[in-house]
Design a protein around this motif. Structure first.
Motif, PDB file in Angstrom:
ATOM      1  N   PRO A  47       0.835  -1.196   0.000  1.00 49.75           N
ATOM      2  CA  PRO A  47       0.000   0.000   0.000  1.00 49.75           C
ATOM      3  C   PRO A  47       0.872   1.249   0.000  1.00 49.75           C
ATOM      4  CG  PRO A  47       0.154  -0.887   2.213  1.00 49.75           C
ATOM      5  CD  PRO A  47       0.890  -1.846   1.312  1.00 49.75           C
ATOM      6  N   VAL A  48       0.231   2.403  -0.097  1.00 48.00           N
ATOM      7  CA  VAL A  48       0.972   3.657  -0.067  1.00 48.00           C
ATOM      8  C   VAL A  48       1.576   3.834   1.319  1.00 48.00           C
ATOM      9  CG1 VAL A  48       0.792   6.160  -0.255  1.00 48.00           C
ATOM     10  CG2 VAL A  48      -0.505   4.680  -1.803  1.00 48.00           C
ATOM     11  N   TYR A  49       2.817   4.255   1.376  1.00 45.46           N
ATOM     12  CA  TYR A  49       3.508   4.422   2.655  1.00 45.46           C
ATOM     13  C   TYR A  49       4.416   5.627   2.542  1.00 45.46           C
ATOM     14  CZ  TYR A  49       5.693   2.852   7.025  1.00 45.46           C
ATOM     15  OH  TYR A  49       6.116   2.733   8.320  1.00 45.46           O
ATOM     16  N   ALA A  50       4.335   6.520   3.536  1.00 42.77           N
ATOM     17  CA  ALA A  50       5.187   7.709   3.522  1.00 42.77           C
ATOM     18  C   ALA A  50       6.638   7.304   3.721  1.00 42.77           C
ATOM     19  CB  ALA A  50       4.756   8.665   4.640  1.00 42.77           C
ATOM     20  N   ARG A  51       7.537   7.815   2.918  1.00 46.08           N
ATOM     21  CA  ARG A  51       8.945   7.467   3.029  1.00 46.08           C
ATOM     22  C   ARG A  51       9.797   8.626   2.533  1.00 46.08           C
ATOM     23  NH1 ARG A  51      11.243   5.705  -1.833  1.00 46.08           N
ATOM     24  NH2 ARG A  51       9.800   5.471  -3.560  1.00 46.08           N
ATOM     25  N   GLY A  52      11.083   8.538   2.823  1.00 51.12           N
ATOM     26  CA  GLY A  52      12.018   9.557   2.371  1.00 51.12           C
ATOM     27  C   GLY A  52      12.213   9.492   0.870  1.00 51.12           C
ATOM     28  N   THR A  53      12.640  10.612   0.301  1.00 49.90           N
ATOM     29  CA  THR A  53      12.816  10.681  -1.148  1.00 49.90           C
ATOM     30  C   THR A  53      14.212  11.150  -1.541  1.00 49.90           C
ATOM     31  OG1 THR A  53      11.942  12.940  -1.160  1.00 49.90           O
ATOM     32  CG2 THR A  53      10.369  11.149  -1.535  1.00 49.90           C
ATOM     33  N   LEU A  54      15.165  11.029  -0.587  1.00 49.56           N
ATOM     34  CA  LEU A  54      16.513  11.504  -0.874  1.00 49.56           C
ATOM     35  C   LEU A  54      17.164  10.655  -1.963  1.00 49.56           C
ATOM     36  CD1 LEU A  54      18.881  13.349  -0.070  1.00 49.56           C
ATOM     37  CD2 LEU A  54      19.552  11.604   1.579  1.00 49.56           C
ATOM     38  N   ASN A  55      17.746  11.297  -2.952  1.00 50.16           N
ATOM     39  CA  ASN A  55      18.460  10.610  -4.023  1.00 50.16           C
ATOM     40  C   ASN A  55      19.901  11.102  -4.051  1.00 50.16           C
ATOM     41  OD1 ASN A  55      16.275   9.057  -5.146  1.00 50.16           O
ATOM     42  ND2 ASN A  55      15.446  11.000  -5.921  1.00 50.16           N
ATOM     43  N   PRO A  56      20.814  10.399  -3.375  1.00 42.50           N
ATOM     44  CA  PRO A  56      22.199  10.871  -3.314  1.00 42.50           C
ATOM     45  C   PRO A  56      22.824  10.937  -4.709  1.00 42.50           C
ATOM     46  CG  PRO A  56      21.793   9.092  -1.744  1.00 42.50           C
ATOM     47  CD  PRO A  56      20.597   9.170  -2.647  1.00 42.50           C
ATOM     48  N   VAL A  57      23.722  11.895  -4.879  1.00 37.42           N
ATOM     49  CA  VAL A  57      24.423  12.039  -6.145  1.00 37.42           C
ATOM     50  C   VAL A  57      25.623  11.100  -6.160  1.00 37.42           C
ATOM     51  CG1 VAL A  57      25.687  13.632  -7.617  1.00 37.42           C
ATOM     52  CG2 VAL A  57      23.684  14.426  -6.323  1.00 37.42           C
ATOM     53  N   GLU A 106      23.076   1.995   2.297  1.00 34.64           N
ATOM     54  CA  GLU A 106      23.263   3.299   2.945  1.00 34.64           C
ATOM     55  C   GLU A 106      21.950   4.061   3.041  1.00 34.64           C
ATOM     56  OE1 GLU A 106      27.018   1.760   1.687  1.00 34.64           O
ATOM     57  OE2 GLU A 106      25.194   2.097   0.530  1.00 34.64           O
ATOM     58  N   GLN A 107      21.176   4.045   1.978  1.00 34.75           N
ATOM     59  CA  GLN A 107      19.914   4.780   1.974  1.00 34.75           C
ATOM     60  C   GLN A 107      18.896   4.133   2.908  1.00 34.75           C
ATOM     61  OE1 GLN A 107      17.259   5.023  -1.609  1.00 34.75           O
ATOM     62  NE2 GLN A 107      18.190   7.051  -1.795  1.00 34.75           N
ATOM     63  N   ALA A 108      18.817   2.800   2.882  1.00 33.36           N
ATOM     64  CA  ALA A 108      17.870   2.100   3.753  1.00 33.36           C
ATOM     65  C   ALA A 108      18.229   2.307   5.221  1.00 33.36           C
ATOM     66  CB  ALA A 108      17.850   0.615   3.407  1.00 33.36           C
ATOM     67  N   LEU A 109      19.503   2.186   5.536  1.00 35.39           N
ATOM     68  CA  LEU A 109      19.938   2.366   6.917  1.00 35.39           C
ATOM     69  C   LEU A 109      19.686   3.790   7.387  1.00 35.39           C
ATOM     70  CD1 LEU A 109      21.303   1.142   9.374  1.00 35.39           C
ATOM     71  CD2 LEU A 109      23.526   1.637   8.320  1.00 35.39           C
ATOM     72  N   SER A 110      19.899   4.759   6.520  1.00 30.09           N
ATOM     73  CA  SER A 110      19.619   6.154   6.869  1.00 30.09           C
ATOM     74  C   SER A 110      18.144   6.351   7.187  1.00 30.09           C
ATOM     75  CB  SER A 110      20.030   7.075   5.718  1.00 30.09           C
ATOM     76  OG  SER A 110      21.419   7.017   5.484  1.00 30.09           O
ATOM     77  N   CYS A 132      22.471   9.955   5.355  1.00 29.30           N
ATOM     78  CA  CYS A 132      22.729   9.485   4.001  1.00 29.30           C
ATOM     79  C   CYS A 132      23.891  10.240   3.363  1.00 29.30           C
ATOM     80  CB  CYS A 132      21.468   9.615   3.155  1.00 29.30           C
ATOM     81  SG  CYS A 132      21.423   8.510   1.730  1.00 29.30           S
ATOM     82  N   ASN A 133      23.949  11.539   3.563  1.00 30.99           N
ATOM     83  CA  ASN A 133      25.024  12.316   2.957  1.00 30.99           C
ATOM     84  C   ASN A 133      26.386  11.922   3.520  1.00 30.99           C
ATOM     85  OD1 ASN A 133      23.473  13.832   1.181  1.00 30.99           O
ATOM     86  ND2 ASN A 133      22.997  15.390   2.712  1.00 30.99           N
ATOM     87  N   VAL A 134      26.443  11.561   4.801  1.00 27.81           N
ATOM     88  CA  VAL A 134      27.708  11.106   5.372  1.00 27.81           C
ATOM     89  C   VAL A 134      28.067   9.725   4.834  1.00 27.81           C
ATOM     90  CG1 VAL A 134      28.849  10.360   7.491  1.00 27.81           C
ATOM     91  CG2 VAL A 134      27.577  12.509   7.449  1.00 27.81           C
ATOM     92  N   MET A 135      27.102   8.815   4.845  1.00 28.01           N
ATOM     93  CA  MET A 135      27.398   7.431   4.454  1.00 28.01           C
ATOM     94  C   MET A 135      27.812   7.300   2.996  1.00 28.01           C
ATOM     95  SD  MET A 135      24.496   5.178   6.408  1.00 28.01           S
ATOM     96  CE  MET A 135      24.259   5.291   8.176  1.00 28.01           C
ATOM     97  N   VAL A 136      27.123   8.009   2.111  1.00 28.09           N
ATOM     98  CA  VAL A 136      27.416   7.823   0.687  1.00 28.09           C
ATOM     99  C   VAL A 136      28.694   8.529   0.268  1.00 28.09           C
ATOM    100  CG1 VAL A 136      24.972   7.579   0.116  1.00 28.09           C
ATOM    101  CG2 VAL A 136      26.064   9.822  -0.086  1.00 28.09           C
ATOM    102  N   ASN A 137      29.275   9.316   1.153  1.00 28.13           N
ATOM    103  CA  ASN A 137      30.516  10.000   0.834  1.00 28.13           C
ATOM    104  C   ASN A 137      31.700   9.504   1.656  1.00 28.13           C
ATOM    105  OD1 ASN A 137      29.946  12.262  -1.195  1.00 28.13           O
ATOM    106  ND2 ASN A 137      28.290  12.525   0.283  1.00 28.13           N
ATOM    107  N   ASP A 138      31.548   8.381   2.333  1.00 33.60           N
ATOM    108  CA  ASP A 138      32.632   7.847   3.147  1.00 33.60           C
ATOM    109  C   ASP A 138      32.743   6.348   2.910  1.00 33.60           C
ATOM    110  OD1 ASP A 138      34.078   6.679   5.464  1.00 33.60           O
ATOM    111  OD2 ASP A 138      34.107   8.757   6.163  1.00 33.60           O
ATOM    112  N   ARG A 139      33.742   5.985   2.136  1.00 35.63           N
ATOM    113  CA  ARG A 139      33.910   4.571   1.788  1.00 35.63           C
ATOM    114  C   ARG A 139      34.220   3.714   3.025  1.00 35.63           C
ATOM    115  NH1 ARG A 139      33.776   2.172  -3.608  1.00 35.63           N
ATOM    116  NH2 ARG A 139      34.555   0.059  -3.336  1.00 35.63           N
ATOM    117  N   GLY A 140      34.923   4.295   3.994  1.00 35.07           N
ATOM    118  CA  GLY A 140      35.221   3.560   5.208  1.00 35.07           C
ATOM    119  C   GLY A 140      33.966   3.176   5.968  1.00 35.07           C
ATOM    120  N   ILE A 141      33.002   4.097   6.056  1.00 37.88           N
ATOM    121  CA  ILE A 141      31.740   3.793   6.721  1.00 37.88           C
ATOM    122  C   ILE A 141      30.971   2.739   5.934  1.00 37.88           C
ATOM    123  CG2 ILE A 141      29.473   4.745   7.331  1.00 37.88           C
ATOM    124  CD1 ILE A 141      30.819   7.282   8.191  1.00 37.88           C
TER     125      ILE A 141
END
Length: 359
Positions: A47-57, A106-110, A132-141
């Motif tokens: 069903p419809v569910y409210a969720r985030g819409t962030l799309n990291p570059v 990264e996106q799911a965990l965020s 999300c912005n931290v995770m997708v820009n840090d390969r170590g994380i």
């Protein structure tokens, strides 16, 4: 999937990929024509569910890696979520919003972290952007969050799947989620955003009951089993492949500044309610029995127990944190009794007969 970014990642560790499921990645995201990339009936079940819409570059330099589709942890989590949604349709909306609607771990965990840690003044949308912005820009994380979830799956028998480390069973995901929130807070701390890092630490402590200072340094492949009551101080250092049970305190003594917290070596195992105080070292592969108070350095691959902790023997395993064999057996108590009887009057714990190796 286009969420991997950064530098200095290492996904080739023998403690991780050797035991990962080899699952062929499928494109489960919606196509432009409205169809899905496989036969899973999203439109029928969810069903419809409210969720985030962030799309990291994405960083174009790393597109070859992400386009290869080789992320077995994420592939496994998605496969598990699909099966769970089919078996328990009432949870399908939750599973879709938390896992299946996202492009990468990264996106799911965020998303999961943001919704667990939000409050009236820290909105979920703001928190998701931060995480999300931290995770997708840090390969170590990115490497750490995968090695950590593998540690939970391998070492905790209550963790029946990769997805359960993130979503289900209060005592499993709270340790994992608190650890990943710390990793983001640690990155923010190093960037000079200390107020935000401390705000995240405060929310993690309130929600999960786990207090990790953002300045602490923690390695990869960490298990916080249950996690409730764990306290890790500002200058504490924890190596790789360490297992920590609930109620553990890595604290300081007095009001001194500088390096004042414990240093835990690779592969160490800290039992439930262990307290380690001061700038002391727990050697690599050491085991500290539950309820111990440690005030002195512990040799590598040794076993200590008691209040105050005393040396009672040595362990055969290279990394006892991986076997999690810390049960109080008859032989264990016999070794404890021998060690205490042969302790010299001033309380020193080093006696010759205590250096027998345990089996």
């Amino acid at each position: 999937m286009a969420c991997i970014n950064g530098e200095n990642g290492d996904f080739s560790s023998s403690s991780s990929l050797s035991s990962l499921p080899m699952i062929v990645s499928r494109n489960l995201s919606a196509r432009d024509d409205g169809e899905t990339g496989d036969e899973f009936p999203f439109e029928r079940i969810f069903p419809v569910y409210a969720r985030g819409t962030l799309n990291p570059v994405a960083d174009p330099v790393l597109l070859d890696f992400t386009n290869s589709g080789y992320d077995p942890i994420w592939d496994s989590i998605r496969e598990e979520a699909k099966l769970e949604a089919e078996e328990e349709p009432i949870l399908s909306s939750f599973l879709y919003a938390s896992i299946l609607s996202h492009d990468c771990l990264e996106q799911a965990l965020s998303f999961v972290l943001a919704n667990r840690l939000q409050n009236p003044t820290l909105l979920a949308t703001q928190l998701m952007d931060i995480f999300c912005n931290v995770m997708v820009n840090d390969r170590g994380i990115q490497s750490s969050i995968r090695l950590d979830v593998q540690a939970f799956k391998d070492r905790d028998p209550a963790c029946l799947s990769y997805s359960s480390a993130i979503l289900h069973l209060k005592f499993v995901p709270q340790g994992y989620l608190a650890l990943q929130a710390y990793r983001v807070a640690h990155k923010l701390w190093k960037q000079g955003r200390k107020l935000l890092a401390l705000a995240l630490q405060s929310r993690v402590s309130e929600v999960f009951g786990i207090d990790i200072h953002p300045a602490a340094r923690i390695g990869k492949g960490i298990l916080l089993d249950h996690g409730t009551g764990v306290v890790i101080g500002e200058t504490a250092v924890i190596g790789d492949r360490v297992s920590i049970l609930h109620g553990v305190t890595l604290g300081g003594t007095g009001k001194e500044t500088g390096d004042r917290h414990p240093n835990i070596g690779d592969g160490a195992l800290l039992g439930a309610c262990v307290t380690i105080l001061g700038n002391i070292r727990i050697g690599a592969g050491a085991m500290v029995a539950a309820g111990s108070l440690v005030l002195k350095d512990v040799p590598s691959h040794s076993m200590v127990a008691g209040n105050p902790a005393k040396l009672i023997g040595f362990v055969d395993e290279q990394d006892p944190s991986l076997t999690m064999e810390h049960d109080a057996t008859r032989e264990f108590f016999q070794n404890v009794a021998v060690a205490y009887r042969e302790t010299i009057p001033n309380g020193s714990s080093v006696s010759g007969s205590c250096r027998e190796r345990t089996h």
